[in-house]
Design an enzyme around this catalytic site. Structure first.
Site, PDB file in Angstrom:
ATOM      1  N   ARG A  84       6.282  -5.750  -1.064  1.00  0.00           N
ATOM      2  CA  ARG A  84       6.918  -6.682  -0.146  1.00  0.00           C
ATOM      3  C   ARG A  84       7.401  -7.905  -0.927  1.00  0.00           C
ATOM      4  O   ARG A  84       6.920  -8.197  -2.015  1.00  0.00           O
ATOM      5  CB  ARG A  84       5.952  -7.110   0.952  1.00  0.00           C
ATOM      6  N   LYS A  95      -0.192  -8.974   4.192  1.00  0.00           N
ATOM      7  CA  LYS A  95       0.155  -8.905   5.612  1.00  0.00           C
ATOM      8  C   LYS A  95      -0.940  -8.230   6.430  1.00  0.00           C
ATOM      9  O   LYS A  95      -1.265  -8.665   7.533  1.00  0.00           O
ATOM     10  CB  LYS A  95       1.484  -8.150   5.764  1.00  0.00           C
ATOM     11  N   HIS A  97      13.852  -6.263   2.006  1.00  0.00           N
ATOM     12  CA  HIS A  97      13.249  -5.192   2.801  1.00  0.00           C
ATOM     13  C   HIS A  97      13.986  -3.870   2.601  1.00  0.00           C
ATOM     14  O   HIS A  97      13.367  -2.801   2.597  1.00  0.00           O
ATOM     15  CB  HIS A  97      13.222  -5.550   4.284  1.00  0.00           C
ATOM     16  N   ARG A 122      12.625  -2.368  -0.471  1.00  0.00           N
ATOM     17  CA  ARG A 122      11.316  -1.755  -0.199  1.00  0.00           C
ATOM     18  C   ARG A 122      11.489  -0.419   0.541  1.00  0.00           C
ATOM     19  O   ARG A 122      10.849   0.574   0.201  1.00  0.00           O
ATOM     20  CB  ARG A 122      10.484  -2.730   0.641  1.00  0.00           C
ATOM     21  N   HIS A 138       1.145   0.402   4.219  1.00  0.00           N
ATOM     22  CA  HIS A 138       1.393   0.502   5.661  1.00  0.00           C
ATOM     23  C   HIS A 138       0.069   0.565   6.410  1.00  0.00           C
ATOM     24  O   HIS A 138      -0.803   1.372   6.079  1.00  0.00           O
ATOM     25  CB  HIS A 138       2.201   1.763   5.991  1.00  0.00           C
ATOM     26  N   TYR A 152       9.399   9.686   6.250  1.00  0.00           N
ATOM     27  CA  TYR A 152       9.256  11.093   5.899  1.00  0.00           C
ATOM     28  C   TYR A 152      10.116  11.982   6.796  1.00  0.00           C
ATOM     29  O   TYR A 152      10.814  12.884   6.331  1.00  0.00           O
ATOM     30  CB  TYR A 152       7.785  11.514   6.023  1.00  0.00           C
TER      31      TYR A 152
END
Length: 405
Positions: free
Chosen positions: A213, A255, A347, A350, A373, A383
């Site tokens: 991030r 986060k 982002h 990422r 995550h 995916y």
């Protein structure tokens, strides 16, 4: 105050009712929850008895009727709610700033007992018309709803006026689309050979090779990177916020708890870190800056301070703009359509990193860990998208191989 059990019109008064010399009526009763003796007033007897009915209903339902409670505003309720929450300092600051800027002067001064679903729906509709994204309205609702739910639990109100779907409000977020392999290669090649942006070449490779991030990236120190064992430790991030001491850099935890992780390096990421260290030495960056006990930051601005979160996005925007301008010029000379890069943010980088790993069929649980995550469904979305595109490409290839009779 008159002690007669009749008013000036000769109407019989009930227990607790009185007619006052100033012409008003009053009703005194005891709140069984607080034990307080309370009084309500009305300009005439019918109005008073309507208030008595509401009081009786409140008392029967164990709803508090204390006058101070009835005067409680949404702003004050939110203060009470926040005092019950255990939050990271940065998260608390974000909540308070959003409330101050978006809610406080809009519906914050309405008394809690007077708030209707229509008040909140109108507020969300106003935000939606002003162009706010659904995610922003959801964030605000995630403050209002639990505060009002606490008021329900405390018997201040019977039901939560924010208890409805907010899916109809707000601009839907733009779909985050990863760079294609070709777009990624073109961007990296451009940066590598560009005299203005080539100092960012190692950083971009690290972003694409680790999927960190933005806050994690700018918070990286050389102590977090072990080139020998090829591992990057993520246990903090760097934020730039006002936590009550003015806007400045602060070290914060990741986060989510899942954000604490160790990311294995590829050989390319290892080389990129080595190149970054040489660049820092040449540019004499990152020697003396210390933030909350952390020092030796890897990615530094010309000022010698760590890069701002906004600076990362500005670097990426400028790179794409420069690439696209050059591509337009080349396309004109070659008499073809320009193949432009899309807007790229930290982002998107990422998301691109995650997509490249999914394309390599890394185990989904491993990918979830690497990306930090908190929920597997976020990883599965990438995916599933990759799998769907792979099936589409496979079917198109199969069609091309079918002989046309």
């Amino acid at each position: 105050m008159a002690n007669s059990r009749k008013d000036h019109k000769g109407r019989k008064l009930r227990e607790g009712e009185s007619w006052r010399k100033d012409g008003r009526y009053s009703y005194r009763y005891t709140d069984i929850r607080s034990g307080k003796r309370l009084t309500v007033y009305a300009k005439d007897l019918p109005e008073l008895r309507e208030k008595e009915k509401q009081i009786a209903k409140d008392l029967e339902d164990n709803i508090l009727t204390d006058g101070a409670i009835k005067k409680l505003t949404l702003n004050k309720l939110f203060e009470r709610y926040m005092s019950t929450r255990e939050l990271k300092e940065s998260t608390r600051a974000n909540y308070l700033k959003t409330w101050e800027n978006r809610v406080k002067d809009e519906i914050g001064n309405i008394k809690v007992v007077q708030i209707l679903p229509s008040h909140i729906k109108s507020f969300y509709s106003k935000l939606s018309k002003a162009g706010y994204a659904y995610s922003t309205i959801k964030f605000i609702n995630n403050m209002i709803y639990p505060a009002l739910e606490m008021a329900v639990d405390d018997d201040i109100i019977r039901k939560n006026p924010a208890k409805f779907s907010i899916s109809d409000y707000g601009r839907q977020a733009e779909e985050r689309i990863a760079l294609t392999v070709l777009q990624q290669e073109k961007m990296l090649e451009f940066v590598k050979n560009n005299q203005v942006y080539n100092t960012y070449y190692p950083m971009l490779r690290i972003m694409l090779g680790t999927g960190v991030r933005c806050g994690e990236l700018i918070g990286l120190t050389w102590e977090d990177v072990d080139v020998r064992t090829k591992a990057v430790s993520i246990d903090h991030q760097l934020i730039y916020k006002d936590l009550g001491d003015g806007y400045k850099f602060h070290i914060s935890t990741p986060k989510t708890d899942s954000g604490i992780r160790t990311i294995p390096m590829t050989s390319d990421v290892q080389r990129a870190f080595e190149e970054q260290k040489k660049l820092n030495f040449m540019l004499q960056k990152g020697k003396d800056v210390e933030i909350d006990g952390y020092k030796g930051f890897i990615f530094m601005a010309k000022s010698g301070r760590p890069l701002m979160p906004s600076a990362i996005n500005n670097i990426l925007y400028n790179i794409v703009d420069a690439y696209n301008k050059k591509e337009v010029q080349i396309a004109k000379t070659e008499h073809r359509n320009a193949e432009l890069l899309p807007k790229v943010s930290a982002h998107i980088m990422r998301h691109t990193a995650c997509t490249r790993m999914a394309e390599k069929r890394i185990d989904v649980k491993v990918l979830q860990y690497i990306m930090g995550h908190a929920h597997i469904d976020v990883t599965m979305d990438v995916y599933n998208h990759v799998s769907e595109m792979s099936r589409i490409e496979s079917e198109i290839t199969r069609l091309e191989n079918v002989a046309i009779s």
